[in-house]
Design a protein around this motif. Sequence first.
Motif, PDB file in Angstrom:
ATOM      1  N   ALA A  48       0.835  -1.205   0.000  1.00 28.91           N
ATOM      2  CA  ALA A  48       0.000   0.000   0.000  1.00 28.91           C
ATOM      3  C   ALA A  48       0.870   1.256   0.000  1.00 28.91           C
ATOM      4  O   ALA A  48       0.608   2.217  -0.755  1.00 28.91           O
ATOM      5  N   ASP A  49       1.892   1.269   0.829  1.00 27.98           N
ATOM      6  CA  ASP A  49       2.796   2.428   0.873  1.00 27.98           C
ATOM      7  C   ASP A  49       3.475   2.657  -0.474  1.00 27.98           C
ATOM      8  O   ASP A  49       3.605   3.796  -0.938  1.00 27.98           O
ATOM      9  N   ALA A  50       3.911   1.567  -1.109  1.00 25.06           N
ATOM     10  CA  ALA A  50       4.633   1.689  -2.378  1.00 25.06           C
ATOM     11  C   ALA A  50       3.734   2.240  -3.477  1.00 25.06           C
ATOM     12  O   ALA A  50       4.153   3.091  -4.280  1.00 25.06           O
ATOM     13  N   LEU A  51       2.491   1.785  -3.536  1.00 23.36           N
ATOM     14  CA  LEU A  51       1.568   2.290  -4.555  1.00 23.36           C
ATOM     15  C   LEU A  51       1.314   3.774  -4.382  1.00 23.36           C
ATOM     16  O   LEU A  51       1.330   4.552  -5.356  1.00 23.36           O
ATOM     17  N   VAL A  52       1.069   4.202  -3.160  1.00 23.46           N
ATOM     18  CA  VAL A  52       0.812   5.626  -2.904  1.00 23.46           C
ATOM     19  C   VAL A  52       2.052   6.462  -3.216  1.00 23.46           C
ATOM     20  O   VAL A  52       1.953   7.535  -3.826  1.00 23.46           O
ATOM     21  N   LYS A  53       3.212   5.982  -2.822  1.00 25.07           N
ATOM     22  CA  LYS A  53       4.452   6.727  -3.094  1.00 25.07           C
ATOM     23  C   LYS A  53       4.683   6.883  -4.587  1.00 25.07           C
ATOM     24  O   LYS A  53       5.062   7.974  -5.061  1.00 25.07           O
ATOM     25  N   GLN A  54       4.472   5.824  -5.339  1.00 24.91           N
ATOM     26  CA  GLN A  54       4.689   5.909  -6.782  1.00 24.91           C
ATOM     27  C   GLN A  54       3.728   6.903  -7.434  1.00 24.91           C
ATOM     28  O   GLN A  54       4.122   7.659  -8.323  1.00 24.91           O
ATOM     29  N   ALA A  55       2.477   6.914  -6.991  1.00 20.90           N
ATOM     30  CA  ALA A  55       1.517   7.867  -7.545  1.00 20.90           C
ATOM     31  C   ALA A  55       1.927   9.298  -7.207  1.00 20.90           C
ATOM     32  O   ALA A  55       1.820  10.204  -8.045  1.00 20.90           O
TER      33      ALA A  55
END
Length: 348
Positions: free
Chosen positions: A212-219
């Motif tokens: 979840a953290d990685a998806l938000v960071k990439q966006a």
Amino acid sequence: MNAAGKTDVGRLRTNNEDAYAVHRREGLLMVADGMGGHEAGEVASQQAVELICRVVSNGGAPESNPRARLRKALGAANDEILRAAQQRGNNMGTTATVALILEDRLHVAQVGDSRAYLLRDGELTQLTEDHSVVQELVTAGLLSREGAEVHPHRNVLTRALGQTDDIEVDVATHVLQPEDLLLLCTDGLTTMLSDEEIRSTLATNTSLDETADALVKQANDRGGNDNITVVVANGFVSPPKPARRRFSFLPLLSLLGLSLVASAAYLVAANTFFLGPQGERVALYRGLPLAVGKHRLASVVATTPVRLDALGVPYGDRIRRGLLVESPAAGQALLNQLAMRPLAPEQT
């Protein structure tokens, strides 16, 4: 089931109009993307999350059908948001993507352009269809998916909660496998990342919180043009397997006399147990779910408070016919897994 959720305001917005819910024990997940501006969009999305979770939680009886419960819940949220908008004098609304997981069945309800994805064996599948102008053009063959991503009307919705009295809700049911990974997200993720980028992130991160953290960071790294909300879940289990039938007396019935069959059946029945109906409730029986002439080959050992109509399909029907279990303890364990418990909304 394991699950994790994360929401972020993004890089350009000053307020977060997204909301989400994660109810791990009950298998209820949701994301919502509000619209209408400050003190409108965030109100609509939060109202939707709270009301939908409450209605789904309290809808086990008489509406035990999960698809009917989801439609009822989104319809109730639509009505409530409409009333609130009229009182506030604004045009607030929200998307809603809801997942209800019961054993190995995934029931997904959809209004708007938030999405549900499933990762299986390294392949990502979009389970929902956007309710948007560009999606209708794509479906009609008038616009490519690549063109839809940059179309000037890509954010114009054709359906949202709080916009019309009679809302149409898409509901679909899917069979889950133990290694599947489920993603719910708002368009703040999908407008920043391609499906392939989402697939790669889901496939390479082992922890749900890290995913979840990685998806938000990439966006956010891509610009964070909108609020970003993701919910990820895995650890799905198959339904419990009932005890296999070990004995068949049908051949004996055709070969032996009635008294001989009854005597042989009695010897076996003394150590055989099954769950069966007693009125509208479930009882534990010693014997066999059979009859020889007018005589039943079973007697009640114990009654339970579990109602047949609370078990749903297929176990309610199986128990009505007589469901063999290995022991009284095994029968109680199976009932504990099947009995539906009321859900309580959690703080999101």
